[in-house]
Design an enzyme around this catalytic site. Sequence first.
Site, PDB file in Angstrom:
ATOM      1  N   ARG A 146       0.830  -1.211   0.000  1.00 27.02           N
ATOM      2  CA  ARG A 146       0.000   0.000   0.000  1.00 27.02           C
ATOM      3  C   ARG A 146       0.862   1.257   0.000  1.00 27.02           C
ATOM      4  O   ARG A 146       0.500   2.276   0.597  1.00 27.02           O
ATOM      5  CB  ARG A 146      -0.975  -0.004   1.175  1.00 27.02           C
ATOM      6  CG  ARG A 146      -1.801  -1.258   1.316  1.00 27.02           C
ATOM      7  CD  ARG A 146      -2.492  -1.678   0.029  1.00 27.02           C
ATOM      8  NE  ARG A 146      -3.249  -2.919   0.207  1.00 27.02           N
ATOM      9  CZ  ARG A 146      -3.837  -3.588  -0.792  1.00 27.02           C
ATOM     10  NH1 ARG A 146      -3.723  -3.157  -2.040  1.00 27.02           N
ATOM     11  NH2 ARG A 146      -4.499  -4.686  -0.554  1.00 27.02           N
ATOM     12  N   ASN A 186       2.808  -7.312   8.110  1.00 29.71           N
ATOM     13  CA  ASN A 186       2.880  -8.664   7.552  1.00 29.71           C
ATOM     14  C   ASN A 186       4.356  -9.055   7.531  1.00 29.71           C
ATOM     15  O   ASN A 186       5.017  -9.062   6.501  1.00 29.71           O
ATOM     16  CB  ASN A 186       2.279  -8.701   6.143  1.00 29.71           C
ATOM     17  CG  ASN A 186       0.785  -8.454   6.165  1.00 29.71           C
ATOM     18  OD1 ASN A 186       0.069  -8.939   7.031  1.00 29.71           O
ATOM     19  ND2 ASN A 186       0.295  -7.692   5.197  1.00 29.71           N
ATOM     20  N   LYS A 199       0.910  -7.983  14.298  1.00 25.68           N
ATOM     21  CA  LYS A 199      -0.332  -8.346  13.620  1.00 25.68           C
ATOM     22  C   LYS A 199      -0.485  -9.845  13.787  1.00 25.68           C
ATOM     23  O   LYS A 199       0.351 -10.618  13.299  1.00 25.68           O
ATOM     24  CB  LYS A 199      -0.271  -7.959  12.146  1.00 25.68           C
ATOM     25  CG  LYS A 199      -1.498  -8.381  11.337  1.00 25.68           C
ATOM     26  CD  LYS A 199      -1.357  -7.958   9.876  1.00 25.68           C
ATOM     27  CE  LYS A 199      -2.572  -8.379   9.059  1.00 25.68           C
ATOM     28  NZ  LYS A 199      -2.458  -7.948   7.626  1.00 25.68           N
ATOM     29  N   GLU A 241      -5.711 -12.034   8.412  1.00 27.82           N
ATOM     30  CA  GLU A 241      -5.288 -12.186   7.021  1.00 27.82           C
ATOM     31  C   GLU A 241      -4.200 -13.246   6.874  1.00 27.82           C
ATOM     32  O   GLU A 241      -3.247 -13.092   6.115  1.00 27.82           O
ATOM     33  CB  GLU A 241      -4.827 -10.835   6.451  1.00 27.82           C
ATOM     34  CG  GLU A 241      -5.933  -9.793   6.429  1.00 27.82           C
ATOM     35  CD  GLU A 241      -5.514  -8.474   5.812  1.00 27.82           C
ATOM     36  OE1 GLU A 241      -6.307  -7.914   5.036  1.00 27.82           O
ATOM     37  OE2 GLU A 241      -4.397  -8.007   6.110  1.00 27.82           O
ATOM     38  N   ARG A 244      -2.071  -5.219  17.469  1.00 30.70           N
ATOM     39  CA  ARG A 244      -3.132  -4.720  16.590  1.00 30.70           C
ATOM     40  C   ARG A 244      -4.445  -5.473  16.822  1.00 30.70           C
ATOM     41  O   ARG A 244      -4.459  -6.699  16.965  1.00 30.70           O
ATOM     42  CB  ARG A 244      -2.727  -4.839  15.123  1.00 30.70           C
ATOM     43  CG  ARG A 244      -1.580  -3.932  14.732  1.00 30.70           C
ATOM     44  CD  ARG A 244      -1.196  -4.129  13.284  1.00 30.70           C
ATOM     45  NE  ARG A 244      -1.912  -3.246  12.384  1.00 30.70           N
ATOM     46  CZ  ARG A 244      -2.542  -3.641  11.288  1.00 30.70           C
ATOM     47  NH1 ARG A 244      -2.606  -4.909  10.964  1.00 30.70           N
ATOM     48  NH2 ARG A 244      -3.136  -2.768  10.506  1.00 30.70           N
ATOM     49  N   ARG A 252     -18.249  -8.713   9.269  1.00 33.30           N
ATOM     50  CA  ARG A 252     -16.827  -8.496   9.516  1.00 33.30           C
ATOM     51  C   ARG A 252     -16.589  -7.366  10.510  1.00 33.30           C
ATOM     52  O   ARG A 252     -15.635  -7.408  11.301  1.00 33.30           O
ATOM     53  CB  ARG A 252     -16.134  -8.192   8.188  1.00 33.30           C
ATOM     54  CG  ARG A 252     -14.701  -7.729   8.323  1.00 33.30           C
ATOM     55  CD  ARG A 252     -14.126  -7.369   6.975  1.00 33.30           C
ATOM     56  NE  ARG A 252     -12.858  -6.670   7.111  1.00 33.30           N
ATOM     57  CZ  ARG A 252     -12.172  -6.162   6.107  1.00 33.30           C
ATOM     58  NH1 ARG A 252     -12.626  -6.288   4.867  1.00 33.30           N
ATOM     59  NH2 ARG A 252     -11.034  -5.526   6.314  1.00 33.30           N
ATOM     60  N   ASP A 296     -11.783  -1.152   7.443  1.00 30.50           N
ATOM     61  CA  ASP A 296     -10.400  -1.072   6.975  1.00 30.50           C
ATOM     62  C   ASP A 296     -10.114   0.245   6.271  1.00 30.50           C
ATOM     63  O   ASP A 296      -9.980   0.278   5.049  1.00 30.50           O
ATOM     64  CB  ASP A 296     -10.106  -2.237   6.022  1.00 30.50           C
ATOM     65  CG  ASP A 296      -8.641  -2.324   5.638  1.00 30.50           C
ATOM     66  OD1 ASP A 296      -7.793  -1.756   6.354  1.00 30.50           O
ATOM     67  OD2 ASP A 296      -8.334  -2.969   4.615  1.00 30.50           O
ATOM     68  N   GLU A 309      -4.768   4.181   0.634  1.00 25.51           N
ATOM     69  CA  GLU A 309      -5.117   2.915   0.003  1.00 25.51           C
ATOM     70  C   GLU A 309      -6.500   2.932  -0.635  1.00 25.51           C
ATOM     71  O   GLU A 309      -6.718   2.309  -1.666  1.00 25.51           O
ATOM     72  CB  GLU A 309      -5.029   1.806   1.054  1.00 25.51           C
ATOM     73  CG  GLU A 309      -5.417   0.432   0.585  1.00 25.51           C
ATOM     74  CD  GLU A 309      -5.329  -0.598   1.694  1.00 25.51           C
ATOM     75  OE1 GLU A 309      -5.710  -1.756   1.446  1.00 25.51           O
ATOM     76  OE2 GLU A 309      -4.896  -0.248   2.819  1.00 25.51           O
ATOM     77  N   HIS A 345     -16.238  -0.078   0.949  1.00 25.66           N
ATOM     78  CA  HIS A 345     -15.640  -1.323   0.461  1.00 25.66           C
ATOM     79  C   HIS A 345     -16.178  -1.697  -0.922  1.00 25.66           C
ATOM     80  O   HIS A 345     -16.467  -2.857  -1.206  1.00 25.66           O
ATOM     81  CB  HIS A 345     -15.888  -2.469   1.455  1.00 25.66           C
ATOM     82  CG  HIS A 345     -14.822  -3.527   1.419  1.00 25.66           C
ATOM     83  ND1 HIS A 345     -14.784  -4.507   0.473  1.00 25.66           N
ATOM     84  CD2 HIS A 345     -13.763  -3.750   2.236  1.00 25.66           C
ATOM     85  CE1 HIS A 345     -13.748  -5.306   0.695  1.00 25.66           C
ATOM     86  NE2 HIS A 345     -13.106  -4.858   1.759  1.00 25.66           N
ATOM     87  N   TRP A 399     -15.045 -10.904   1.385  1.00 27.08           N
ATOM     88  CA  TRP A 399     -14.123 -10.389   0.376  1.00 27.08           C
ATOM     89  C   TRP A 399     -14.864  -9.609  -0.717  1.00 27.08           C
ATOM     90  O   TRP A 399     -14.231  -8.912  -1.498  1.00 27.08           O
ATOM     91  CB  TRP A 399     -13.357 -11.540  -0.281  1.00 27.08           C
ATOM     92  CG  TRP A 399     -12.327 -12.180   0.591  1.00 27.08           C
ATOM     93  CD1 TRP A 399     -11.897 -11.753   1.812  1.00 27.08           C
ATOM     94  CD2 TRP A 399     -11.587 -13.373   0.295  1.00 27.08           C
ATOM     95  NE1 TRP A 399     -10.941 -12.603   2.308  1.00 27.08           N
ATOM     96  CE2 TRP A 399     -10.725 -13.611   1.397  1.00 27.08           C
ATOM     97  CE3 TRP A 399     -11.558 -14.263  -0.774  1.00 27.08           C
ATOM     98  CZ2 TRP A 399      -9.859 -14.703   1.437  1.00 27.08           C
ATOM     99  CZ3 TRP A 399     -10.694 -15.341  -0.728  1.00 27.08           C
ATOM    100  CH2 TRP A 399      -9.847 -15.563   0.362  1.00 27.08           C
TER     101      TRP A 399
END
Length: 702
Positions: A171, A213, A290, A294, A327, A339, A368, A396, A522, A544
């Site tokens: 991102r 990540n 994290k 994900e 997080r 979600r 998000d 993002e 989203h 998703w």
Amino acid sequence: MKAFSGLIGAVALLLAGTAHADDGYRLWLRHGGETARPAPVDAPAGAPMTVAVRGATPTLRLAADELARAMPAGTMPVTVATAGDAGIAALRLPFAALGDEGYLVRTVTLDGKRTLLIAGNSDRGTLYGAFALLRHLATGGTTSTAALTSAPKVKLRVLNHWDNLDGTVERGYAGQSLWDWWTLPDLKDPRYTDYARANASLGINGTVLNNVNAKADSLTPRYIAKAAALADVFRPWGIKVYLSARFSAPIELGGLKTADPRDPAVAAWWKAKADEIYRAIPDFGGFLVKANSEGQPGPRDYNASHADGANMLAAAVRPHGGIVMWRAFVYADTDPTDRAKQAYSEFKPLDGTFADNVLVQVKNGAIDFQPREPFHPLFGAMPKTPLMMEFQITKEYLGFATHLAYLGPLFEETLAAKTGRGRETVAGVVDGSSEGHRLTGMAGVANIGRDRDWSGSTFNQANWYAFGRMAWDPALPAEPLAREWAQQTFGGDARVVDTAVAMMMGSREAVVDYTGALGLAHLMATGHHYGPGPWVSDLKRPEWNPAYYHKADRDGIGFDRTKTGSNAVAQYAAPIARQLADPKTTPERDLLWFHHVRWDRPMRSGKTLWQDLVAHYDRGVGYVAGMRRQWDGVRALVDAERWQKTADDLAVQEREARWWRDASLSYWMSVNRLPLPAGVTPPEHDLAWYRAQHFDYVPGHY
């Protein structure tokens, strides 16, 4: 000879143009821009300016250097010092309330002479005071009006870099990673110092170097040495380094069979690793984690809780004064009904069980970083646990680097939100004032890369600026910060500053309008998040799919989060929950976030919901067109390089705003079978054309 003279003239013109070019590298630290600032009225013209340093720390020296380089000729003598200096202590100035990082700037008599004193209880406070004085002067103040005092309301003011070890940035829309891991620790790019200086000017005091990540390699001796080299550069600027820790590192690096936080061998491995890091970086800040989100490993892989995992790591860094930022973004398929409920469901029951050197880092909204989200229900729901705000500075979901979207209003909107617990605001939760927490923090996912302008565009720099200033004081309003930034970035011409501020203040709302107003969110295309994709509905997991979030059908649109739906409203405090449970009392900006309503529902505008939604799309596109006209109006007043880059970006933004508008309206009409209101321009193409668009190699998608 005439031809030669013409060549000389052409070269001279070229060099003159180059001299006035500006690629944005200097950010807001221009110290007067292209022309010298006039001497302040309280000093004799032409008088030499001296800076005395009472103390010998590198940080005090940096403060003095900034002032010596930037203060205009004719300024009275300046003194930088700390409150512990005997001569300063004798003045009995009000340092007690400034804490460790606050500053005081005022004219005093020292050793029988008048001087402008800049001081704090620490040399870091003095450095922040030096930058505050320069900001004061760059925004129209003089030394005669420089009676400044401030202390940060938030203890940890941190940038999160989602930078990968291969140089890519997740991102990230401003080029490759700022950190050249390959050449570290031997080569220390001067940009590392310039980065630290820019952050210090805002009061940012920490940076997480690597992506949440995370790769376990970040914790190997080789990479610890590289992080230590950066820490050495940052330290004089008051900045600590942190690392994102991969929870499964004991398996991947230590050869253990488990990463269960309750296993003594796992805890011992992390303690040894923390000791190793602190030997290399004595002031290492701690870990960001994290976990169980994900696909990332975490304690729930072993039927342990987030508190079990966080507290184990907290014990490892505690002897060194370190902290853990854990997080609350837990995006998995454990709650398929909604979600938005997952973080609350997993963390609320753990309130009061986290160690006292743990901060739970919570995104501003429950999904998000969408262009607009209601504030996260965890704020106000965990009074026994310090909650750290996580904003996204990189855009993002707000047009990457090319769309002008000033995020100050987004930050302000979230921080000013009432939690429903008395008069408490989200800002009061974050700064600890409402619940008495001493460990507090605010994190911003950085928009910084190797682009010469650092952030992908001049106006993107404003989001870094606004985050830093609001992290220091969450009560600061967005508009004065926009003006501060514009004055320091473009100089003192009121026509340019007024135009920039006017463009900025409505720009985020414009993105909301043309990507999804009235609580829609989203709706972007899959994976890379570039462009519209409200029709996507065939991905493996329900959450998703954009269709999961808007739930549009022939009769209506919106996600029912009341008791007849997911009942996510129940996660808010009772007064807020009651307000949001009724579409009549829900703010229209959040209506479709909480309610599935009919297309013909009457709105406050007097239009139906469908008509109002169409008007929002048109308003968003119109605002971008208006920004282009405004920017055209100051072409002669802004340096050519930054003006042209911004103009080019605005052209891209208008084209893509129209794409968002047309593609979205085409899809909504295919669902609701309603005509466009009279006089509204139809989409340029049919829905099949928009659905057929496909993009590869999108920036920031790794």
